[in-house]
Design a protein around this motif. Structure first.
Motif, PDB file in Angstrom:
ATOM      1  N   LEU A  39      -6.280  -9.224  -4.494  1.00 43.44           N
ATOM      2  CA  LEU A  39      -6.661  -7.880  -4.037  1.00 43.44           C
ATOM      3  C   LEU A  39      -6.587  -7.780  -2.514  1.00 43.44           C
ATOM      4  CD1 LEU A  39      -9.745  -7.386  -6.361  1.00 43.44           C
ATOM      5  CD2 LEU A  39      -7.424  -6.516  -6.700  1.00 43.44           C
ATOM      6  N   PRO A  40      -6.220  -6.649  -1.942  1.00 39.27           N
ATOM      7  CA  PRO A  40      -5.591  -5.526  -2.649  1.00 39.27           C
ATOM      8  C   PRO A  40      -4.180  -5.897  -3.091  1.00 39.27           C
ATOM      9  CG  PRO A  40      -5.516  -5.149  -0.280  1.00 39.27           C
ATOM     10  CD  PRO A  40      -6.297  -6.407  -0.490  1.00 39.27           C
ATOM     11  N   PRO A  41      -3.723  -5.331  -4.193  1.00 41.21           N
ATOM     12  CA  PRO A  41      -2.422  -5.736  -4.740  1.00 41.21           C
ATOM     13  C   PRO A  41      -1.260  -5.288  -3.856  1.00 41.21           C
ATOM     14  CG  PRO A  41      -3.261  -3.845  -5.926  1.00 41.21           C
ATOM     15  CD  PRO A  41      -4.343  -4.258  -4.979  1.00 41.21           C
ATOM     16  N   GLN A  42      -0.285  -6.135  -3.737  1.00 40.33           N
ATOM     17  CA  GLN A  42       0.946  -5.777  -3.034  1.00 40.33           C
ATOM     18  C   GLN A  42       1.888  -5.072  -4.024  1.00 40.33           C
ATOM     19  OE1 GLN A  42       1.212  -6.370   0.358  1.00 40.33           O
ATOM     20  NE2 GLN A  42      -0.940  -6.814  -0.073  1.00 40.33           N
ATOM     21  N   PRO A  43       2.829  -4.281  -3.507  1.00 36.82           N
ATOM     22  CA  PRO A  43       3.785  -3.659  -4.438  1.00 36.82           C
ATOM     23  C   PRO A  43       4.535  -4.745  -5.208  1.00 36.82           C
ATOM     24  CG  PRO A  43       3.995  -2.731  -2.235  1.00 36.82           C
ATOM     25  CD  PRO A  43       3.072  -3.903  -2.116  1.00 36.82           C
ATOM     26  N   PRO A  44       4.576  -4.631  -6.539  1.00 39.96           N
ATOM     27  CA  PRO A  44       5.313  -5.639  -7.316  1.00 39.96           C
ATOM     28  C   PRO A  44       6.802  -5.610  -6.985  1.00 39.96           C
ATOM     29  CG  PRO A  44       3.872  -4.346  -8.741  1.00 39.96           C
ATOM     30  CD  PRO A  44       3.919  -3.650  -7.407  1.00 39.96           C
ATOM     31  N   ASP A  45       7.465  -6.689  -7.326  1.00 36.21           N
ATOM     32  CA  ASP A  45       8.922  -6.714  -7.223  1.00 36.21           C
ATOM     33  C   ASP A  45       9.468  -5.539  -8.036  1.00 36.21           C
ATOM     34  OD1 ASP A  45      11.413  -8.855  -6.861  1.00 36.21           O
ATOM     35  OD2 ASP A  45      11.613  -7.520  -8.589  1.00 36.21           O
ATOM     36  N   THR A  68      12.014   4.886  -8.096  1.00 29.75           N
ATOM     37  CA  THR A  68      13.102   5.873  -7.962  1.00 29.75           C
ATOM     38  C   THR A  68      14.334   5.222  -7.324  1.00 29.75           C
ATOM     39  OG1 THR A  68      12.069   6.540  -5.892  1.00 29.75           O
ATOM     40  CG2 THR A  68      11.674   7.951  -7.794  1.00 29.75           C
ATOM     41  N   LYS A  69      14.095   4.067  -6.661  1.00 24.84           N
ATOM     42  CA  LYS A  69      15.219   3.407  -5.976  1.00 24.84           C
ATOM     43  C   LYS A  69      16.037   2.543  -6.928  1.00 24.84           C
ATOM     44  CE  LYS A  69      12.617   3.253  -1.688  1.00 24.84           C
ATOM     45  NZ  LYS A  69      11.647   2.422  -0.963  1.00 24.84           N
ATOM     46  N   ILE A  70      15.456   2.151  -8.063  1.00 24.12           N
ATOM     47  CA  ILE A  70      16.236   1.261  -8.935  1.00 24.12           C
ATOM     48  C   ILE A  70      16.780   1.980 -10.176  1.00 24.12           C
ATOM     49  CG2 ILE A  70      14.985  -0.773  -8.111  1.00 24.12           C
ATOM     50  CD1 ILE A  70      13.817  -0.953 -10.993  1.00 24.12           C
ATOM     51  N   LYS A 106       7.753   7.501  -7.839  1.00 19.83           N
ATOM     52  CA  LYS A 106       7.831   7.495  -6.372  1.00 19.83           C
ATOM     53  C   LYS A 106       6.842   6.497  -5.777  1.00 19.83           C
ATOM     54  CE  LYS A 106       9.323  12.333  -6.127  1.00 19.83           C
ATOM     55  NZ  LYS A 106       8.840  13.731  -5.993  1.00 19.83           N
ATOM     56  N   ILE A 107       5.601   6.512  -6.280  1.00 17.89           N
ATOM     57  CA  ILE A 107       4.563   5.608  -5.773  1.00 17.89           C
ATOM     58  C   ILE A 107       4.991   4.151  -5.911  1.00 17.89           C
ATOM     59  CG2 ILE A 107       2.297   4.642  -6.410  1.00 17.89           C
ATOM     60  CD1 ILE A 107       1.370   7.481  -7.000  1.00 17.89           C
ATOM     61  N   THR A 108       5.609   3.832  -7.036  1.00 21.56           N
ATOM     62  CA  THR A 108       5.974   2.451  -7.318  1.00 21.56           C
ATOM     63  C   THR A 108       7.324   2.067  -6.710  1.00 21.56           C
ATOM     64  OG1 THR A 108       6.865   3.240  -9.423  1.00 21.56           O
ATOM     65  CG2 THR A 108       4.647   2.303  -9.460  1.00 21.56           C
TER      66      THR A 108
END
Lengths: 110, 137
Positions: free
Chosen positions: B95-101, A96-98, A91-93
């Motif tokens: 930093l701070p890291p963005q959500p990866p692809d 869950t959507k892919i 969920k955090i990453t």
């Protein structure tokens, strides 16, 4: 703790069941199993994480890599998981959507 | 000024730079935190973030392979973990890291550290990296 990896067929899916810890040290065995499954022409895979006690970023990367591999064959890589601490990582990453998320392996039974 | 929270325990672990040793860091943190009931619901987040920091430390020091130092302080209302290495550091501009692809197969570690902990402070340079992570209980 090591990682146990077993496979079985459930409906039209190959279920890869993991038991133990999935981290940078153990994840290669998961990667090999996914690659072997795809090489056998099985493109609908579900990875059962219900008995996984730890999942790290390398494990996540292997699962995403597996998804990309089966998608090349119009396949599917599902995640079976009903453990909140592991689900929370998905969920955090936003993963869950892919992935197709299943609560139980029984959802794959015909 | 607020009264400082009481320090309950200080533990330290020196990790030999091998990915097979990361499981021992996780066991060290469980042994340190589980005796404290307020910490118990947060053990997975803390050990997961610490694992990722240690994994990065090992990956950033592939040649000299210095040990990685893990220090854990348990206070009444907060846990602080500091991971120190003497590796080559990394570009602090990420930093701070963005959500990866969503289809990235690498790069999730730093994002997990920042997501699982309440506060993260990272100093990095050519002589090492110091990651201080705080979790409120």
């Amino acid at each position: 703790m090591e990682l146990e990896v077993t496979t079985r067929e459930v409906g039209d899916h190959t279920v890869i069941k993991l038991k133990g810890e999935v981290d940078i040290y153990t994840a290669p065995s998961l990667r090999e199993t996914i690659v072997d499954t795809v090489e056998k022409g099985r493109y609908k895979i579900a990875v059962d994480l219900d008995e996984v006690v730890f999942l790290d970023s390398t494990g996540l990367g292997v699962l995403v890599g597996g998804l990309k591999r089966v998608k090349q064959h119009d396949g599917e890589l599902g995640i079976i998981c009903n453990q909140e601490k592991i689900l929370r990582i998905f969920k955090i990453t936003g993963l869950t959507k892919i992935f197709v998320m299943y609560d139980s392996v029984s959802e794959l039974e015909p | 000024m607020d009264n400082p929270s009481r320090l309950l325990k200080v533990s330290r672990y020196v990790l030999e730079p091998s990915v097979s040793g990361l499981a021992l860091v996780r066991e060290f943190l469980k042994a340190t935190l589980m005796p404290f009931p307020p910490a118990q619901p947060h053990v997975y987040d803390i050990l997961s973030a610490t694992h990722e920091a240690c994994k990065n430390a090992i990956e950033h020091d592939p040649v000299a392979r210095h040990p990685v130092d893990v220090a854990c302080k348990v206070f009444e209302d907060v846990v602080v973990v500091k991971v120190s290495d003497r590796g080559n550091g990394f570009d602090p501009d990420i930093l701070p890291p963005q959500p990866p692809d969503p289809e990235a197969t690498t790069g999730w570690g730093l994002f997990l550290i920042y997501s699982l902990m309440d506060n993260v402070d990272i100093e990095t340079g050519r002589d090492g990296t110091w990651v201080t992570m705080t979790k409120r209980l």
